[in-house]
Every structure is written in structure tokens, then in C-alpha cells.
Design a protein around this motif. Structure first.
Motif, PDB file in Angstrom:
ATOM      1  N   ILE A  97       0.855  -1.187   0.000  1.00  0.00           N
ATOM      2  CA  ILE A  97       0.000   0.000   0.000  1.00  0.00           C
ATOM      3  C   ILE A  97       0.891   1.239   0.000  1.00  0.00           C
ATOM      4  O   ILE A  97       0.622   2.223  -0.674  1.00  0.00           O
ATOM      5  CB  ILE A  97      -0.921   0.010   1.239  1.00  0.00           C
ATOM      6  CG1 ILE A  97      -1.848  -1.205   1.227  1.00  0.00           C
ATOM      7  CG2 ILE A  97      -1.728   1.305   1.312  1.00  0.00           C
ATOM      8  CD1 ILE A  97      -2.634  -1.386   2.506  1.00  0.00           C
ATOM      9  N   GLU A  98       1.987   1.149   0.761  1.00  0.00           N
ATOM     10  CA  GLU A  98       2.964   2.236   0.868  1.00  0.00           C
ATOM     11  C   GLU A  98       4.352   1.599   0.938  1.00  0.00           C
ATOM     12  O   GLU A  98       4.616   0.760   1.806  1.00  0.00           O
ATOM     13  CB  GLU A  98       2.697   3.060   2.137  1.00  0.00           C
ATOM     14  CG  GLU A  98       3.716   4.129   2.419  1.00  0.00           C
ATOM     15  CD  GLU A  98       3.556   4.757   3.793  1.00  0.00           C
ATOM     16  OE1 GLU A  98       4.410   5.584   4.157  1.00  0.00           O
ATOM     17  OE2 GLU A  98       2.580   4.416   4.491  1.00  0.00           O
ATOM     18  N   ASN A  99       5.219   1.966   0.030  1.00  0.00           N
ATOM     19  CA  ASN A  99       6.564   1.403   0.038  1.00  0.00           C
ATOM     20  C   ASN A  99       7.255   1.699   1.366  1.00  0.00           C
ATOM     21  O   ASN A  99       7.341   2.856   1.792  1.00  0.00           O
ATOM     22  CB  ASN A  99       7.401   1.980  -1.115  1.00  0.00           C
ATOM     23  CG  ASN A  99       6.963   1.435  -2.459  1.00  0.00           C
ATOM     24  OD1 ASN A  99       6.524   0.296  -2.560  1.00  0.00           O
ATOM     25  ND2 ASN A  99       7.075   2.252  -3.502  1.00  0.00           N
ATOM     26  N   GLY A 100       7.729   0.625   2.008  1.00  0.00           N
ATOM     27  CA  GLY A 100       8.381   0.784   3.306  1.00  0.00           C
ATOM     28  C   GLY A 100       7.426   0.986   4.456  1.00  0.00           C
ATOM     29  O   GLY A 100       7.852   1.208   5.594  1.00  0.00           O
ATOM     30  N   GLY A 101       6.131   0.918   4.192  1.00  0.00           N
ATOM     31  CA  GLY A 101       5.131   1.143   5.236  1.00  0.00           C
ATOM     32  C   GLY A 101       4.978  -0.029   6.187  1.00  0.00           C
ATOM     33  O   GLY A 101       5.684  -1.035   6.097  1.00  0.00           O
ATOM     34  N   LYS A 102       4.028   0.102   7.088  1.00  0.00           N
ATOM     35  CA  LYS A 102       3.831  -0.884   8.145  1.00  0.00           C
ATOM     36  C   LYS A 102       2.703  -1.852   7.796  1.00  0.00           C
ATOM     37  O   LYS A 102       1.835  -1.537   6.990  1.00  0.00           O
ATOM     38  CB  LYS A 102       3.512  -0.166   9.460  1.00  0.00           C
ATOM     39  CG  LYS A 102       4.570   0.859   9.868  1.00  0.00           C
ATOM     40  CD  LYS A 102       4.082   1.749  10.987  1.00  0.00           C
ATOM     41  CE  LYS A 102       5.125   2.809  11.338  1.00  0.00           C
ATOM     42  NZ  LYS A 102       4.634   3.713  12.407  1.00  0.00           N
ATOM     43  N   GLY A 103       2.738  -3.026   8.417  1.00  0.00           N
ATOM     44  CA  GLY A 103       1.699  -4.007   8.165  1.00  0.00           C
ATOM     45  C   GLY A 103       1.601  -5.029   9.269  1.00  0.00           C
ATOM     46  O   GLY A 103       2.573  -5.274   9.991  1.00  0.00           O
ATOM     47  N   HIS A 104       0.425  -5.643   9.393  1.00  0.00           N
ATOM     48  CA  HIS A 104       0.213  -6.657  10.435  1.00  0.00           C
ATOM     49  C   HIS A 104       0.706  -8.017   9.939  1.00  0.00           C
ATOM     50  O   HIS A 104      -0.078  -8.876   9.546  1.00  0.00           O
ATOM     51  CB  HIS A 104      -1.256  -6.696  10.846  1.00  0.00           C
ATOM     52  CG  HIS A 104      -1.571  -5.748  11.954  1.00  0.00           C
ATOM     53  ND1 HIS A 104      -1.187  -5.977  13.252  1.00  0.00           N
ATOM     54  CD2 HIS A 104      -2.209  -4.547  11.958  1.00  0.00           C
ATOM     55  CE1 HIS A 104      -1.586  -4.969  14.017  1.00  0.00           C
ATOM     56  NE2 HIS A 104      -2.199  -4.084  13.250  1.00  0.00           N
ATOM     57  N   GLY A 105       2.014  -8.195   9.992  1.00  0.00           N
ATOM     58  CA  GLY A 105       2.638  -9.417   9.511  1.00  0.00           C
ATOM     59  C   GLY A 105       2.711 -10.526  10.533  1.00  0.00           C
ATOM     60  O   GLY A 105       3.332 -11.564  10.281  1.00  0.00           O
ATOM     61  N   CYS A 106       2.086 -10.332  11.705  1.00  0.00           N
ATOM     62  CA  CYS A 106       2.054 -11.399  12.712  1.00  0.00           C
ATOM     63  C   CYS A 106       0.638 -11.630  13.234  1.00  0.00           C
ATOM     64  O   CYS A 106       0.431 -12.406  14.154  1.00  0.00           O
ATOM     65  CB  CYS A 106       3.003 -11.069  13.862  1.00  0.00           C
ATOM     66  SG  CYS A 106       3.703 -12.530  14.689  1.00  0.00           S
TER      67      CYS A 106
END
Length: 480
Positions: free
Chosen positions: A99-108
Motif C-alpha cells: 500500500i505504501e513502500n516501506g510502510g507498516k503491516g500486520h505481519g504477525c
């Protein structure tokens, strides 16, 4: 269980609302100790449901504890809601698309973890009200599990001291009671300070902090041969000294994470890493600054509570799946390497030994695991770390994992983030809430089981007492 239908009905009837709540937190994707909106959302729901909410506990603005009822026993649910850096990813897309390069995400999957535990707390509250059950149900809002160890700060502040049992869960690719240990960990910054100089005209006048970091990393790599097999030493370059190669780098820093099955082993390796850092500073004539970041303890298992969770799991059954779930899982699995597609089988061989063959056959060639793994206490250590370990040193603690994503999905990956709003994730979250809620009511209704869990807890601790791995003068912070 005369309470089973009530618990299951409550969570099913409110399932859509819980799923929407999980999706909201997924979209926020707030990281370590900055989960302001996520924690606010959860607190608002808990207050509306009659819980007394105390915010900002243990020096963390986003940490809170919510209580309903009074007196003993006190049964706690642990909730998390923090995301990871660098894992921005569109939902429902089976290929990498940030969604955003280098952005955050719920990867866990912590967006669902917190809501799943919330659903259990609310279901138990409703049951207690209806049947005039004595005792207290609590929900702990635990920020910064990812590289922050929020629960260790909460434990250090004494917020688990009066808890009789703590239950939690984690999104996964299997339905199982987690009856294995986790690695204790310490995470520390090593910052070197030297002297800048023109790298061509007068390099002899400079003292390179970058050289110190590089020498430290070489020394740590040599150390790997001389630590126990289960230990892990990770590092990340935080500051390489800037962007000017013609300047001797005056400042550079590296972040180390050290893990081992027992905290005493972790501390021993940590002290050796400190000596390596001191040696690097001595060799480069630089100053060394050590900044402690965080730590979490190994887990104290509790077979009594694990069996309660397994009994509830068998009552509820595996997470239900349908063709839509399977088709998307197959698409996601197309992005896995052949080696990645063997992860589940490899783990089963480690944890079940000769018994693994039958389980492997039951899940072979499936995109989603559709069984509940048999319960088997084990001395094996999962090569991961969790601050749930710090809770387990203060009260009997147990946890499960439920199927929320495709088999063999790597943790902390874009593939996991992409599945975070899918119906399978919602179903796995609600299944976890059911299992946790049923188990908590079992403990309220049959307090002899709770007494047995507490006796086991004391036996396992023996003469050891909890020491928080984070020094008293270290305060939680988003970054250091």
C-alpha cells in the motif's frame, strides 16, 4: 459443558462486529508503543461493555488493563495489537503489492490476536453476569510485543501478581495447544563514537566508529561457533556513519538480539557480546555506548491449563473452512518456494517425532490445515521469542494457535499481511475466542483445576523467582 452453548452463541452472534473491529486495527497498522488508535478502539468497546479500564499502565501510554467483576479468582486474557515495520501490503492480493513502500503491516496477526482475546473476555463477562459467578475477568492490552516486550514492563510493574491464570492465543496455520517453550531474548544497541577527519588528506587523525561496528560484527560471527546449538545471535545496522565515504565516520551503531532457551544462557552470551564490543572499541580507539532496548523471558509451561485448553479445543473443533478459503490459500501458496512448502511437515517431525507420520498424512497436499493437532507436552523449544514468557513467570499461563492463514505461510511476511482481512482470518480469530472463553469458564466453575494449575506453577518454578530481563532504569519507547 452446560455453558458451551451460551459461550458459542454469544461469539457467533457478535462475530461480524468482532471481524470489523479486527479489520479496523489491521488498517491502522500501528507499531511498537505507538498503537494509540488501536488501543483506544479496544478500550472504548470494553468500557461500553461495563469493564473498568485503567489506561497508561507500566509507563506505556498504549497499555491498559480492563476488569469486570470482583474478588477471586482472577482470570486474565492477553491481547496484542501492534504491527511490524516494512510489511505494508494490500489485502486479498496473492502477490506482493505494498500500500505504501516501506510502510507498516500486520505481519504477525496481532490485529486479530487482540480482538480474539477481547471476544473471549466479553463472552465470559456475559456468562458471569447471567449466572452470578464470583470472581474477576480481565483483559490486558499489551503493546509492543514485536521488538518491544510490553508484557515484560507490565510484569515488572506487578500487574500480574494477583492473577490466578492467564490465557492467550496467536494466529497461525495450525490448530494446536502451544505446549512447547520459547527462547529468552535480550536486545541491545551498541553505539560507537569516534572522531571525524578527511578520509584522504588526514585519515590518521580520525577514529572510525564504522570500523568498530564492522569489527564487532566479525567478532560476533566467530562467537557463533562457540555457543549452544539452540542459541541465536542477530544484528541489524542502525547507523552506518552517514553518506560520505570521504569522511571518517564519527558515529555508527548496531542493534543486537540474542536468544537462548534459558535466560541464564542468554545473559552469558550477552556478556560475551559486550566483551567483543569493548574489544572493537579498544582496537579502533573509539568510545562505546551500550543502550539496553528490551528483553523477554522463556516460558514456564503449565500442563494443567494446556489440558483445559485442549479439552475446549476438541469441543469447538477445527476452524471451519470452505472452498473460497481454499482457493485463496492455493493462490497465496504459489508464491512459496518448495522449501517453504515443507515447513509444517518439518515442524511436526521435530515436535511429534515418530507420531508425526500420521499427522503429516492427514494434512498432506492441503492448502489449509483442517484438523486439531493432538496434544503432546514436549521439551522442544520453538525458535521464536514472546513476552508471554514474562507473564508465565508470574501466574499459570497457557496459549493456543488457530488456523488463520494458508499452510506454511511464513511469519512476518507480505503473504501473511495479505490474508489479514480474509474470512479465514476472521473464523480463526473467533474460534480462538471460543476456546479461550470455554476454558476460562471451566476454571471459574471448577476451581480445583485452577488450584492444580497453581500447584504445578509452583513446582515448575522451584526455588527460582522472576527477575524482569529489562533493567529498572529502562523505559519503553518507540525507538532509541
Amino acid at each position: 459443558m452446560n455453558y458451551e452453548n451460551e459461550i458459542l452463541k454469544y461469539i457467533e452472534e457478535n462475530g461480524d462486529a468482532f471481524s470489523r473491529l479486527s479489520d479496523k486495527i489491521w488498517a491502522l497498522a500501528e507499531t511498537r508503543f505507538e498503537e494509540y488508535k488501536s488501543s483506544q478502539i479496544l478500550c472504548k468497546v470494553l468500557k461500553a461493555e461495563g469493564f473498568e479500564v485503567k489506561k497508561g499502565i507500566a509507563d506505556m501510554e498504549t497499555a491498559f488493563v480492563a476488569s469486570f467483576g470482583s474478588g477471586k479468582p482472577v482470570i486474565a486474557f492477553l491481547g496484542e495489537f501492534d504491527a511490524l515495520y516494512g510489511l505494508s501490503q494490500e489485502s486479498g492480493v496473492p502477490y506482493k503489492k505494498p500500500i505504501e513502500n516501506g510502510g507498516k503491516g500486520h505481519g504477525c496477526g496481532h490485529h486479530a490476536l487482540g480482538v480474539g482475546s477481547l471476544s473471549a473476555a466479553l463472552a465470559v463477562k456475559e456468562y458471569m453476569k447471567k449466572h452470578n459467578i464470583e470472581g474477576t475477568v480481565r483483559y490486558y492490552g499489551c503493546p509492543g510485543e514485536e521488538s518491544g516486550s510490553g508484557k515484560a514492563y507490565i510484569a515488572r510493574a506487578g500487574y500480574f501478581n494477583d492473577v490466578d491464570a492467564a490465557l492467550t492465543w496467536h494466529p497461525g496455520s495450525e490448530n494446536a495447544v502451544w505446549a512447547m517453550n520459547f527462547l529468552a531474548t535480550l536486545q541491545v544497541y551498541f553505539k560507537f563514537h569516534g572522531k571525524s577527519a578527511h578520509a584522504a588528506a588526514c585519515p590518521h587523525l580520525g577514529r572510525s566508529a564504522l570500523d568498530a561496528v564492522e569489527l564487532m560484527n566479525v567478532g560476533a560471527n566467530y562467537l557463533r561457533e562457540h555457543v549452544i546449538q539452540e542459541a541465536r545471535i542477530h544484528y541489524a545496522m542502525i547507523d552506518g556513519g552517514g553518506f560520505s565515504p570521504n569522511v571518517v565516520q564519527a558515529n555508527a551503531s548496531v542493534l543486537y538480539q540474542i536468544r537462548a532457551p534459558k535466560m541464564k544462557d542468554t545473559r552469558e552470551i550477552y556478556n560475551r557480546v559486550i566483551n567483543i564490543a569493548k574489544g572493537a572499541a579498544l582496537m579502533t580507539d573509539t568510545e562505546l555506548e551500550i543502550v539496553f532496548d528490551r528483553g523477554s523471558s522463556n516460558l514456564i509451561l503449565n500442563d494443567t491449563l494446556d489440558k483445559v485448553l485442549y479439552k475446549s479445543f476438541k469441543e469447538v473443533g477445527p476452524v471451519p473452512i470452505d472452498e473460497k478459503d481454499i482457493e485463496f490459500a492455493k493462490e497465496i501458496r504459489k508464491s512459496f518456494s518448495e522449501r517453504e512448502k515443507k515447513v509444517s511437515e518439518d515442524e511436526l517431525k521435530v515436535y511429534y517425532g515418530l507420531e508425526a507420520k500420521e499427522i503429516i498424512m492427514a494434512i498432506k497436499n492441503k492448502a489449509i490445515i483442517d484438523i486439531v493437532y493432538p496434544y503432546k507436552p514436549t521439551n522442544q523449544v520453538l525458535p521464536e521469542s514472546t513476552d508471554v514468557g514474562d507473564v508465565s513467570w508470574n501466574t499459570p499461563t497457557a496459549q493456543i494457535t488457530t488456523v488463520c492463514y494458508a499452510k506454511d505461510t511464513p511469519g512476518h511476511s507480505w503473504q501473511l499481511v495479505a490474508q489479514g482481512e480474509e474470512e479465514l482470518f476472521h473464523k480463526g480469530m473467533l474460534e480462538a475466542g471460543k476456546v479461550l472463553a470455554l476454558s476460562a469458564v471451566e476454571l471459574f466453575e471448577n476451581q480445583e483445576i485452577l488450584a492444580a494449575a497453581k500447584d504445578e506453577f509452583k513446582r515448575r518454578l522451584g526455588n527460582e523467582a522472576y527477575t524482569c530481563p529489562i533493567p529498572e532504569d529502562v523505559k519503553p519507547s518507540p525507538i532509541r
